[in-house]
Every structure is written in structure tokens, then in C-alpha cells.
Design a protein around this motif. Structure first.
Motif, PDB file in Angstrom:
ATOM      1  N   TYR A 234      -1.050   1.085  14.082  1.00  0.00           N
ATOM      2  CA  TYR A 234      -0.213   2.274  14.107  1.00  0.00           C
ATOM      3  C   TYR A 234       0.034   2.634  15.563  1.00  0.00           C
ATOM      4  O   TYR A 234      -0.860   2.557  16.400  1.00  0.00           O
ATOM      5  N   GLU A 235       1.254   3.065  15.862  1.00  0.00           N
ATOM      6  CA  GLU A 235       1.573   3.540  17.202  1.00  0.00           C
ATOM      7  C   GLU A 235       0.930   4.915  17.409  1.00  0.00           C
ATOM      8  O   GLU A 235       0.679   5.646  16.456  1.00  0.00           O
ATOM      9  N   LEU A 236       0.687   5.266  18.654  1.00  0.00           N
ATOM     10  CA  LEU A 236       0.068   6.562  18.951  1.00  0.00           C
ATOM     11  C   LEU A 236       1.015   7.738  18.752  1.00  0.00           C
ATOM     12  O   LEU A 236       0.573   8.827  18.404  1.00  0.00           O
ATOM     13  N   ASP A 237       2.293   7.541  18.956  1.00  0.00           N
ATOM     14  CA  ASP A 237       3.257   8.648  18.876  1.00  0.00           C
ATOM     15  C   ASP A 237       4.159   8.486  17.668  1.00  0.00           C
ATOM     16  O   ASP A 237       5.358   8.287  17.804  1.00  0.00           O
ATOM     17  N   GLY A 238       3.590   8.618  16.488  1.00  0.00           N
ATOM     18  CA  GLY A 238       4.359   8.501  15.258  1.00  0.00           C
ATOM     19  C   GLY A 238       5.173   9.742  14.966  1.00  0.00           C
ATOM     20  O   GLY A 238       4.996  10.793  15.580  1.00  0.00           O
ATOM     21  N   GLU A 239       6.063   9.620  13.990  1.00  0.00           N
ATOM     22  CA  GLU A 239       6.891  10.741  13.559  1.00  0.00           C
ATOM     23  C   GLU A 239       6.075  11.672  12.674  1.00  0.00           C
ATOM     24  O   GLU A 239       5.331  11.230  11.803  1.00  0.00           O
ATOM     25  N   GLU A 240       6.223  12.968  12.896  1.00  0.00           N
ATOM     26  CA  GLU A 240       5.484  13.958  12.114  1.00  0.00           C
ATOM     27  C   GLU A 240       6.137  14.193  10.767  1.00  0.00           C
ATOM     28  O   GLU A 240       7.342  14.034  10.620  1.00  0.00           O
TER      29      GLU A 240
ATOM     30  N   CYS B 165      -9.654   7.459   3.791  1.00  0.00           N
ATOM     31  CA  CYS B 165      -9.602   6.937   5.158  1.00  0.00           C
ATOM     32  C   CYS B 165      -9.577   8.079   6.180  1.00  0.00           C
ATOM     33  O   CYS B 165      -8.871   9.067   5.995  1.00  0.00           O
ATOM     34  N   VAL B 166     -10.314   7.879   7.263  1.00  0.00           N
ATOM     35  CA  VAL B 166     -10.333   8.824   8.372  1.00  0.00           C
ATOM     36  C   VAL B 166      -9.912   8.077   9.632  1.00  0.00           C
ATOM     37  O   VAL B 166     -10.450   6.994   9.918  1.00  0.00           O
ATOM     38  N   PHE B 167      -8.957   8.643  10.386  1.00  0.00           N
ATOM     39  CA  PHE B 167      -8.479   8.037  11.625  1.00  0.00           C
ATOM     40  C   PHE B 167      -8.740   8.958  12.813  1.00  0.00           C
ATOM     41  O   PHE B 167      -8.538  10.168  12.732  1.00  0.00           O
ATOM     42  N   ASN B 168      -9.154   8.342  13.915  1.00  0.00           N
ATOM     43  CA  ASN B 168      -9.332   9.025  15.188  1.00  0.00           C
ATOM     44  C   ASN B 168      -8.737   8.123  16.264  1.00  0.00           C
ATOM     45  O   ASN B 168      -9.163   6.974  16.368  1.00  0.00           O
ATOM     46  N   PRO B 169      -7.778   8.594  17.061  1.00  0.00           N
ATOM     47  CA  PRO B 169      -7.137   9.899  16.984  1.00  0.00           C
ATOM     48  C   PRO B 169      -6.317  10.034  15.695  1.00  0.00           C
ATOM     49  O   PRO B 169      -5.998   9.036  15.053  1.00  0.00           O
ATOM     50  N   PRO B 170      -5.980  11.266  15.341  1.00  0.00           N
ATOM     51  CA  PRO B 170      -5.281  11.500  14.079  1.00  0.00           C
ATOM     52  C   PRO B 170      -3.856  10.947  14.088  1.00  0.00           C
ATOM     53  O   PRO B 170      -3.205  10.868  15.131  1.00  0.00           O
ATOM     54  N   LEU B 171      -3.396  10.588  12.895  1.00  0.00           N
ATOM     55  CA  LEU B 171      -2.008  10.169  12.738  1.00  0.00           C
ATOM     56  C   LEU B 171      -1.103  11.398  12.669  1.00  0.00           C
ATOM     57  O   LEU B 171      -1.544  12.488  12.314  1.00  0.00           O
TER      58      LEU B 171
ATOM     59  N   TRP C   8       0.821  -1.205   0.000  1.00  0.00           N
ATOM     60  CA  TRP C   8       0.000   0.000   0.000  1.00  0.00           C
ATOM     61  C   TRP C   8       0.856   1.257   0.000  1.00  0.00           C
ATOM     62  O   TRP C   8       2.040   1.221   0.301  1.00  0.00           O
ATOM     63  N   GLU C   9       0.195   2.359  -0.319  1.00  0.00           N
ATOM     64  CA  GLU C   9       0.775   3.684  -0.114  1.00  0.00           C
ATOM     65  C   GLU C   9      -0.347   4.611   0.308  1.00  0.00           C
ATOM     66  O   GLU C   9      -1.512   4.389  -0.016  1.00  0.00           O
ATOM     67  N   SER C  10       0.010   5.638   1.063  1.00  0.00           N
ATOM     68  CA  SER C  10      -0.992   6.537   1.611  1.00  0.00           C
ATOM     69  C   SER C  10      -0.486   7.968   1.568  1.00  0.00           C
ATOM     70  O   SER C  10       0.651   8.237   1.968  1.00  0.00           O
ATOM     71  N   THR C  11      -1.330   8.863   1.082  1.00  0.00           N
ATOM     72  CA  THR C  11      -1.021  10.291   1.132  1.00  0.00           C
ATOM     73  C   THR C  11      -1.894  10.898   2.210  1.00  0.00           C
ATOM     74  O   THR C  11      -3.119  10.860   2.136  1.00  0.00           O
ATOM     75  N   ARG C  12      -1.248  11.415   3.239  1.00  0.00           N
ATOM     76  CA  ARG C  12      -1.923  11.927   4.424  1.00  0.00           C
ATOM     77  C   ARG C  12      -2.201  13.420   4.229  1.00  0.00           C
ATOM     78  O   ARG C  12      -1.313  14.249   4.340  1.00  0.00           O
ATOM     79  N   LEU C  13      -3.448  13.741   3.908  1.00  0.00           N
ATOM     80  CA  LEU C  13      -3.823  15.118   3.595  1.00  0.00           C
ATOM     81  C   LEU C  13      -4.103  15.973   4.824  1.00  0.00           C
ATOM     82  O   LEU C  13      -3.949  17.190   4.781  1.00  0.00           O
ATOM     83  N   LEU C  14      -4.532  15.336   5.894  1.00  0.00           N
ATOM     84  CA  LEU C  14      -4.856  16.040   7.134  1.00  0.00           C
ATOM     85  C   LEU C  14      -4.264  15.226   8.274  1.00  0.00           C
ATOM     86  O   LEU C  14      -4.503  14.014   8.357  1.00  0.00           O
ATOM     87  N   LEU C  15      -3.480  15.872   9.150  1.00  0.00           N
ATOM     88  CA  LEU C  15      -2.761  15.166  10.208  1.00  0.00           C
ATOM     89  C   LEU C  15      -2.971  15.830  11.569  1.00  0.00           C
ATOM     90  O   LEU C  15      -3.588  16.886  11.675  1.00  0.00           O
ATOM     91  N   LYS C  16      -2.420  15.195  12.593  1.00  0.00           N
ATOM     92  CA  LYS C  16      -2.585  15.678  13.965  1.00  0.00           C
ATOM     93  C   LYS C  16      -2.194  17.149  14.110  1.00  0.00           C
ATOM     94  O   LYS C  16      -2.894  17.920  14.766  1.00  0.00           O
ATOM     95  N   ASN C  17      -1.085  17.543  13.476  1.00  0.00           N
ATOM     96  CA  ASN C  17      -0.630  18.925  13.643  1.00  0.00           C
ATOM     97  C   ASN C  17      -1.534  19.945  12.940  1.00  0.00           C
ATOM     98  O   ASN C  17      -1.334  21.147  13.076  1.00  0.00           O
TER      99      ASN C  17
END
Length: 133
Positions: free
Chosen positions: A123-129, A105-111, A21-30
Motif C-alpha cells: 500500500y502507498e503511504l498517501d492513499g485516498e481518504e 487486520c491492524v496496520f501501522n501507520p494507518p491507512l 479480497w475485500e476489506s471494510t476499513r473500520l478505523l482509519l488515519k483520519n
């Protein structure tokens, strides 16, 4: 207001490629919206064993065909354009792509942005930004 282009985001750190797979993350935690939003491509023939223990996820199929198997009860659901599946109980599942699938895809809490699946398919909760803002 935040405005991003999928085409442009695919050229940045927001595009994460992993096995199958590949994923483009358009909206993130920050971005401080309380959820993250991704366009994910599942490659044809991929079989992903997933268990999002730390996140809830909703997945909408934009294109392609496959299936998702709920490992708690063994039920297999066909996935095709217009289908949404919602992992509201941290469901352990297998996602299989018969053809290449594009998913929203929508994730809560955000990646945070650079997460890939761990050995449990989570996915781990404290990923790299991501570095671009």
C-alpha cells in the motif's frame, strides 16, 4: 468515542473490493488513533503476493483456512481460526486461501481508506481518504 457497525460500514466507501479480497476499513488515519483496523475477506482460492514495504501489519484469522508463506525463508504457516501472524519486518509473503477467510487486520501507520495493492503488493503511504466520516 467512535462507534461503528461492520454491517453499516460495508454499505459505505469504507468497503474496498479488489482481486481476491475485500476489506471494510473500520478505523482509519483520519480517526487519529495511530493505526487502522479492518475486517478483510480473502476469497476462496486466492493467492496474494504481498510485501507491505510501508506498513507493519498484524492479521488475526476469525474464520476459514489457508496459509501464509514467508518468502525470505520459504516457511509455510497454516492459518485457521485463532491464528495471528505479524509482519514485523515488512515481510514479503504469499497468502493463500483454501476456503474463504475472514481476517481482522491492524496496520501501522494507518491507512487512509481506499488503498489497494500496488504492483509490489504494498500500500502507498498517501492513499485516498474515504468520504464518509
Amino acid at each position: 468515542m467512535i462507534v461503528r457497525s461492520l454491517q453499516e460500514a460495508r454499505k459505505t466507501d469504507r468497503r474496498v473490493v479488489s482481486e481476491g479480497w475485500e476489506s471494510t476499513r473500520l478505523l482509519l488515519k483520519n480517526d487519529n488513533m495511530g493505526f487502522s483496523f479492518h475486517i478483510t475477506t480473502i476469497y476462496e482460492g486466492a493467492e496474494l503476493h504481498l510485501h507491505y514495504q510501508n506498513h507493519l501489519e498484524s492479521v488475526y484469522c476469525v474464520s476459514g483456512e489457508g496459509e501464509v508463506e514467508n518468502l525470505d525463508d520459504g516457511v509455510v504457516y497454516p492459518i485457521r481460526p485463532g491464528t495471528i501472524y505479524i509482519l514485523d519486518k515488512n515481510d514479503k509473503h504469499i497468502l493463500r486461501a483454501k476456503t474463504e477467510m475472514e481476517m481482522a487486520c491492524v496496520f501501522n501507520p494507518p491507512l487512509h481508506g481506499k488503498e489497494v495493492h500496488n504492483a509490489d503488493g504494498a500500500y502507498e503511504l498517501d492513499g485516498e481518504e474515504v468520504s464518509d466520516k
